[in-house]
Design a protein around this motif. Structure first.
Motif, PDB file in Angstrom:
ATOM      1  N   SER A  78       0.971  -1.131  -0.022  1.00  0.00           N
ATOM      2  CA  SER A  78      -0.048  -0.146   0.079  1.00  0.00           C
ATOM      3  C   SER A  78       0.673   1.188   0.116  1.00  0.00           C
ATOM      4  N   TYR A  79       0.616   2.085  -0.970  1.00  0.00           N
ATOM      5  CA  TYR A  79       1.468   3.464  -1.156  1.00  0.00           C
ATOM      6  C   TYR A  79       0.839   4.467  -0.413  1.00  0.00           C
ATOM      7  N   ALA A  80      -0.179   4.339   0.382  1.00  0.00           N
ATOM      8  CA  ALA A  80      -0.952   5.194   0.893  1.00  0.00           C
ATOM      9  C   ALA A  80      -0.203   6.112   2.140  1.00  0.00           C
ATOM     10  N   PRO A  81      -0.405   7.172   2.660  1.00  0.00           N
ATOM     11  CA  PRO A  81       0.502   7.753   3.517  1.00  0.00           C
ATOM     12  C   PRO A  81       0.344   6.861   4.941  1.00  0.00           C
ATOM     13  N   LYS A  82       1.291   7.197   5.607  1.00  0.00           N
ATOM     14  CA  LYS A  82       1.591   6.098   6.954  1.00  0.00           C
ATOM     15  C   LYS A  82       0.351   6.270   7.727  1.00  0.00           C
ATOM     16  N   GLU A  83      -0.206   7.645   7.864  1.00  0.00           N
ATOM     17  CA  GLU A  83      -1.462   7.704   8.761  1.00  0.00           C
ATOM     18  C   GLU A  83      -2.632   6.870   8.162  1.00  0.00           C
ATOM     19  N   GLN A  84      -2.853   6.909   6.975  1.00  0.00           N
ATOM     20  CA  GLN A  84      -4.008   6.169   6.311  1.00  0.00           C
ATOM     21  C   GLN A  84      -3.701   4.629   6.395  1.00  0.00           C
ATOM     22  N   ASN A 188       1.849  -9.438  15.466  1.00  0.00           N
ATOM     23  CA  ASN A 188       2.985  -8.942  14.976  1.00  0.00           C
ATOM     24  C   ASN A 188       2.713  -7.704  14.012  1.00  0.00           C
ATOM     25  N   LEU A 189       1.942  -6.873  14.644  1.00  0.00           N
ATOM     26  CA  LEU A 189       1.498  -5.670  13.841  1.00  0.00           C
ATOM     27  C   LEU A 189       2.581  -4.640  13.818  1.00  0.00           C
ATOM     28  N   SER A 190       2.588  -4.121  12.420  1.00  0.00           N
ATOM     29  CA  SER A 190       3.388  -2.949  12.089  1.00  0.00           C
ATOM     30  C   SER A 190       3.015  -2.474  10.671  1.00  0.00           C
ATOM     31  N   LEU A 191       3.179  -1.310  10.538  1.00  0.00           N
ATOM     32  CA  LEU A 191       3.010  -0.736   9.239  1.00  0.00           C
ATOM     33  C   LEU A 191       3.518  -1.348   7.997  1.00  0.00           C
ATOM     34  N   ILE A 211      -5.791  -6.712  23.926  1.00  0.00           N
ATOM     35  CA  ILE A 211      -4.865  -5.633  24.246  1.00  0.00           C
ATOM     36  C   ILE A 211      -3.444  -5.792  24.007  1.00  0.00           C
ATOM     37  N   LEU A 212      -3.204  -6.754  23.657  1.00  0.00           N
ATOM     38  CA  LEU A 212      -1.547  -7.213  23.315  1.00  0.00           C
ATOM     39  C   LEU A 212      -1.278  -6.842  21.869  1.00  0.00           C
ATOM     40  N   ASP A 213      -2.192  -6.914  20.974  1.00  0.00           N
ATOM     41  CA  ASP A 213      -2.138  -6.331  19.647  1.00  0.00           C
ATOM     42  C   ASP A 213      -1.837  -4.799  19.719  1.00  0.00           C
ATOM     43  N   LEU A 214      -2.800  -3.907  20.539  1.00  0.00           N
ATOM     44  CA  LEU A 214      -2.433  -2.707  20.722  1.00  0.00           C
ATOM     45  C   LEU A 214      -1.185  -2.383  21.405  1.00  0.00           C
ATOM     46  N   ILE A 215      -0.656  -2.972  22.280  1.00  0.00           N
ATOM     47  CA  ILE A 215       0.367  -2.734  23.048  1.00  0.00           C
ATOM     48  C   ILE A 215       1.481  -2.833  22.127  1.00  0.00           C
ATOM     49  N   LYS A 216       1.774  -3.969  21.601  1.00  0.00           N
ATOM     50  CA  LYS A 216       2.948  -4.112  20.606  1.00  0.00           C
ATOM     51  C   LYS A 216       2.808  -3.199  19.374  1.00  0.00           C
ATOM     52  N   PHE A 217       1.688  -2.841  18.923  1.00  0.00           N
ATOM     53  CA  PHE A 217       1.810  -1.904  17.866  1.00  0.00           C
ATOM     54  C   PHE A 217       1.870  -0.592  18.289  1.00  0.00           C
ATOM     55  N   TYR A 218       1.510  -0.235  19.531  1.00  0.00           N
ATOM     56  CA  TYR A 218       1.912   1.204  20.047  1.00  0.00           C
ATOM     57  C   TYR A 218       3.570   1.147  20.171  1.00  0.00           C
ATOM     58  N   LYS A 219       4.115   0.083  20.709  1.00  0.00           N
ATOM     59  CA  LYS A 219       5.658   0.357  21.058  1.00  0.00           C
ATOM     60  C   LYS A 219       6.334   0.376  19.928  1.00  0.00           C
ATOM     61  N   LYS A 220       5.922   0.036  18.643  1.00  0.00           N
ATOM     62  CA  LYS A 220       6.632  -0.112  17.472  1.00  0.00           C
ATOM     63  C   LYS A 220       6.824   1.269  16.967  1.00  0.00           C
ATOM     64  N   SER A 221       5.536   1.926  16.912  1.00  0.00           N
ATOM     65  CA  SER A 221       5.046   2.963  16.135  1.00  0.00           C
ATOM     66  C   SER A 221       4.736   4.199  16.705  1.00  0.00           C
ATOM     67  N   LEU A 275      12.143   9.433  27.490  1.00  0.00           N
ATOM     68  CA  LEU A 275      11.093  10.931  27.780  1.00  0.00           C
ATOM     69  C   LEU A 275      10.010  10.897  26.766  1.00  0.00           C
ATOM     70  N   ASP A 276      10.429  10.977  25.606  1.00  0.00           N
ATOM     71  CA  ASP A 276       9.272  11.031  24.419  1.00  0.00           C
ATOM     72  C   ASP A 276       8.366  10.117  24.688  1.00  0.00           C
ATOM     73  N   TYR A 277       8.629   8.703  24.887  1.00  0.00           N
ATOM     74  CA  TYR A 277       7.709   7.750  25.239  1.00  0.00           C
ATOM     75  C   TYR A 277       6.872   8.155  26.247  1.00  0.00           C
ATOM     76  N   ILE A 278       7.351   8.499  27.342  1.00  0.00           N
ATOM     77  CA  ILE A 278       6.485   8.810  28.534  1.00  0.00           C
ATOM     78  C   ILE A 278       5.476   9.895  28.245  1.00  0.00           C
ATOM     79  N   TYR A 279       6.027  11.018  27.727  1.00  0.00           N
ATOM     80  CA  TYR A 279       5.097  12.286  27.450  1.00  0.00           C
ATOM     81  C   TYR A 279       4.106  11.633  26.542  1.00  0.00           C
TER      82      TYR A 279
END
Length: 295
Positions: A78-84, A188-191, A211-221, A275-279
């Motif tokens: 997919s060549y859509a923008p990363k947000e899409q 194994n979620l990733s863009l 919630i495991l999928d959400l946690i792993k995707f968040y920490k990667k991206s 710190l960026d992760y925490i904020y």
């Protein structure tokens, strides 16, 4: 992937071009493009289950008859923008969780195990940072990275305090429960795993809490994406129970362990990333905590 298997595939598909992409082999031929992966799990069984639950967002499996490999139809990137792409991913994963949800009977030991593992993680991270603080504080001339950590340690410890306090409240809610929601997770979620109208790389899929999928995707991206609208979209499509939401947030709030390098600049960068992760995580969680307080 052994040489014999590759030779057999060459005879069958007669590729004009062969390339490696991560751990997959891409065969381009006049009859189509194919992806070859080492066989780890029974992908056919998983696909049959997903089809039975009316979830079809996965690449077609062409051949799973061989002992060591699976052959899939190649799905264009997919060549859509990363947000899409992220929004497409979160919608597909919400549907996956919603379509495959069920509740299993559990004993109190199941929740106690989760509590103990998270408590141990929090205690370890706290011990690590408090020791660093003590060592750096006693130095007459701390390095830039050491001074940077000293001036920001309160933010790190505050995040740990939030997780620890929330963990105790969460356990009070769940310790007497006898049901536990599980569903099929991609795990194994990733863009990089988003293709045109499907998700690839299902080799790590299993049944577990959504919630495991959400946690792993968040920490990667988390650094490259704005997760607030993504989480809002997910929760509208597949709402979490209060205890699931609490567990998600307290787990995300546990700060990562800073790794120090021989190069001072790299150490400063690593602290900045933490710190960026925490904020960013605080900004993600705050609206939901505000709603709870108002209620």
């Amino acid at each position: 992937m052994n040489r014999k298997s590759l030779d057999v595939l060459k005879e069958i598909y007669k590729p004009t071009k062969i390339t490696w992409k991560n751990k997959a082999l891409v065969l381009e031929s006049t009859s189509g493009n194919f992806v070859v992966k080492e066989k780890r799990e029974d992908i056919r069984k998983l696909y049959d289950y997903l089809n039975s639950r009316s979830f079809t967002y996965f690449p077609p499996l062409i051949d799973d008859t061989r002992e060591d490999i699976n052959v899939f139809s190649y799905v264009k990137e997919s060549y859509a923008p990363k947000e899409q792409k992220a929004l497409d991913l979160i919608k597909m994963i919400a549907l996956l969780h919603q379509k495959t949800t069920y509740y299993k009977d559990v004993t109190s030991d199941e929740y106690k195990k989760i509590y103990d593992e998270l408590k141990e993680q929090i205690v370890y991270i706290r011990y690590y940072y408090e020791n660093l603080y003590q060592d750096f504080f006693e130095k007459i001339y701390p390095s830039p990275s050491e001074y940077f950590l000293l001036t920001n340690i309160s933010k790190i410890l505050a995040s740990l305090n939030y997780s620890e306090g929330s963990l105790e409240k969460w356990y009070d809610i769940v310790k007497d429960k006898t049901k536990y929601r599980v569903c099929q997770i991609h795990n194994n979620l990733s863009l990089d795993h988003v293709r045109e109208n499907c998700l690839i790389s299902w080799e790590h899929a299993r049944k577990d809490t959504p919630i495991l999928d959400l946690i792993k995707f968040y920490k990667k991206s988390y650094f490259e994406l704005n997760f607030e609208p993504l989480l809002n979209t997910y929760l509208k499509l597949n709402p979490l129970a209060k205890e699931e939401e609490d567990l998600l947030f307290l787990t995300l709030a546990i700060p990562p362990k800073v790794e120090f390098s021989y190069e001072e600049f790299e150490s400063v960068k690593n602290i900045r990333k933490t710190l960026d992760y925490i904020y960013k995580t605080e900004n993600l969680i705050r609206p939901y905590n505000t709603i709870k307080k108002e209620q």
